[in-house]
Design a protein around this motif. Structure first.
Motif, short mmCIF file in Angstrom:
data_model
loop_
_atom_site.label_atom_id
_atom_site.label_comp_id
_atom_site.label_asym_id
_atom_site.label_seq_id
_atom_site.Cartn_x
_atom_site.Cartn_y
_atom_site.Cartn_z
N UNK A 146 0.87 -1.17 0.00
CA UNK A 146 0.00 0.00 0.00
C UNK A 146 0.90 1.22 0.00
N UNK A 147 1.05 1.92 -1.13
CA UNK A 147 1.97 3.06 -1.19
C UNK A 147 1.58 4.16 -0.21
N UNK A 148 2.58 4.75 0.42
CA UNK A 148 2.34 5.85 1.35
C UNK A 148 2.34 7.16 0.56
N UNK A 149 1.34 7.28 -0.30
CA UNK A 149 1.22 8.44 -1.19
C UNK A 149 -0.25 8.66 -1.49
N UNK A 150 -0.76 9.83 -1.14
CA UNK A 150 -2.17 10.13 -1.40
C UNK A 150 -2.47 10.05 -2.89
N UNK A 151 -1.52 10.49 -3.73
CA UNK A 151 -1.73 10.47 -5.17
C UNK A 151 -1.81 9.03 -5.68
N UNK A 152 -0.91 8.18 -5.23
CA UNK A 152 -0.94 6.78 -5.63
C UNK A 152 -2.25 6.11 -5.20
N UNK A 153 -2.67 6.38 -3.99
CA UNK A 153 -3.89 5.77 -3.48
C UNK A 153 -5.11 6.26 -4.25
N UNK A 154 -5.09 7.52 -4.68
CA UNK A 154 -6.20 8.03 -5.48
C UNK A 154 -6.27 7.31 -6.83
N UNK A 155 -5.11 7.10 -7.46
CA UNK A 155 -5.08 6.37 -8.72
C UNK A 155 -5.64 4.96 -8.53
N UNK A 156 -5.22 4.30 -7.46
CA UNK A 156 -5.65 2.93 -7.20
C UNK A 156 -7.15 2.84 -6.90
N UNK A 157 -7.71 3.91 -6.37
CA UNK A 157 -9.15 3.92 -6.14
C UNK A 157 -9.92 3.89 -7.45
N UNK A 158 -9.32 4.43 -8.52
CA UNK A 158 -9.94 4.39 -9.84
C UNK A 158 -9.67 3.06 -10.54
N UNK A 159 -8.44 2.60 -10.48
CA UNK A 159 -8.05 1.41 -11.26
C UNK A 159 -8.35 0.10 -10.56
N UNK A 160 -8.43 0.13 -9.23
CA UNK A 160 -8.46 -1.11 -8.47
C UNK A 160 -7.04 -1.63 -8.28
N UNK A 161 -6.89 -2.76 -7.60
CA UNK A 161 -5.55 -3.33 -7.36
C UNK A 161 -4.81 -3.57 -8.67
N UNK A 162 -3.48 -3.42 -8.61
CA UNK A 162 -2.65 -3.55 -9.80
C UNK A 162 -1.46 -4.46 -9.54
N UNK A 163 -1.14 -5.29 -10.54
CA UNK A 163 0.16 -5.96 -10.56
C UNK A 163 1.18 -4.93 -10.97
N UNK A 164 2.30 -4.86 -10.26
CA UNK A 164 3.22 -3.74 -10.52
C UNK A 164 4.67 -4.13 -10.31
#
Length: 219
Positions: free
Chosen positions: A122-140
């Motif tokens: 779980x990235x400690x970044x509000x921006x990253x978490x906002x992106x993930x809220x749109x995309x759902x979980x991601x393989x990365x």
């Protein structure tokens, strides 16, 4: 052709569409830029490995906006990883989740005992978490060719991966590489865990949490 876009509502919707359609996106995390795709789509995962020229033997992480996503992915954090997750997520902590037999993920690692596992972040970044809220979980994985330097800007990611990626999300420079501490459950160990990679979070900090009476899974 790979497109670079500033992160706004339209770009986030575009990113979610690319992921749904089996494409690749690049996004900023709390450390470096990562290349990512739908973790339940084997064809998309194959494209990610091809783009990075990454050996298939090297597993991918799954990044999440919340541990609430674990259940629908057929994952759970065995004791005492759930208590550690409550203390250290979001942040540089990568617990090894256990997978149920019906997990839809195509990124699972087969263990010698026949079980299947998945490293999560779980990235400690509000921006990253906002992106993930749109995309759902991601393989990365980091957005560079295998063996190359992890990119801290979207331009560095584009120079590494080019048109192999459908959409690059530009969130500005990242903080740079900070290794997460990777921890697995180990019932045989006295403290119930095995540290697979020592990162920013120290063993002493982990021990302090394990000695605490507080617990539960982070939301």
């Amino acid at each position: 052709m790979g497109r670079i876009g500033r992160i706004d509502e339209q770009a986030l919707e575009d990113a979610a569409r690319v992921v749904r359609e089996g494409g690749l996106i690049v996004l900023p995390t709390d450390t470096v830029y990562g290349v990512a795709c739908d973790p339940c789509n084997p064809a998309a995962i194959s494209l990610l490995y091809q783009a990075k020229q990454r050996p298939a033997s090297k597993a991918l992480q799954v990044i999440l906006a919340s541990t609430n996503n674990l259940t629908r992915l057929g994952l759970y954090l065995p004791e005492p990883l759930d208590r550690l997750a409550a203390a250290f997520l979001p942040g540089p902590f990568s617990p090894i989740a256990a997978a149920s037999p019906d997990s839809p993920l195509s990124t699972l690692r087969n263990e010698k005992d026949g079980s299947r596992t998945q490293a999560i972040r779980l990235p400690d970044s509000d921006l990253s978490l906002r992106i993930l809220q749109f995309t759902g979980p991601l393989a990365a994985s980091s957005a560079n060719r295998s063996g190359g330097q992890s990119p801290q800007t979207v331009q560095e990611a584009y120079e590494a991966l080019g048109d192999a990626v459908d959409l690059y999300l530009d969130g500005g420079p990242t903080q740079g590489h900070m290794a997460s501490t990777v921890v697995a459950a180990s019932p045989e160990a006295s403290d119930g865990i095995s540290i697979l990679r020592q990162g920013i979070i120290s063993r002493a900090a982990i021990r302090q949490v394990l000695q605490s009476a507080d617990g539960g899974v982070a939301a």
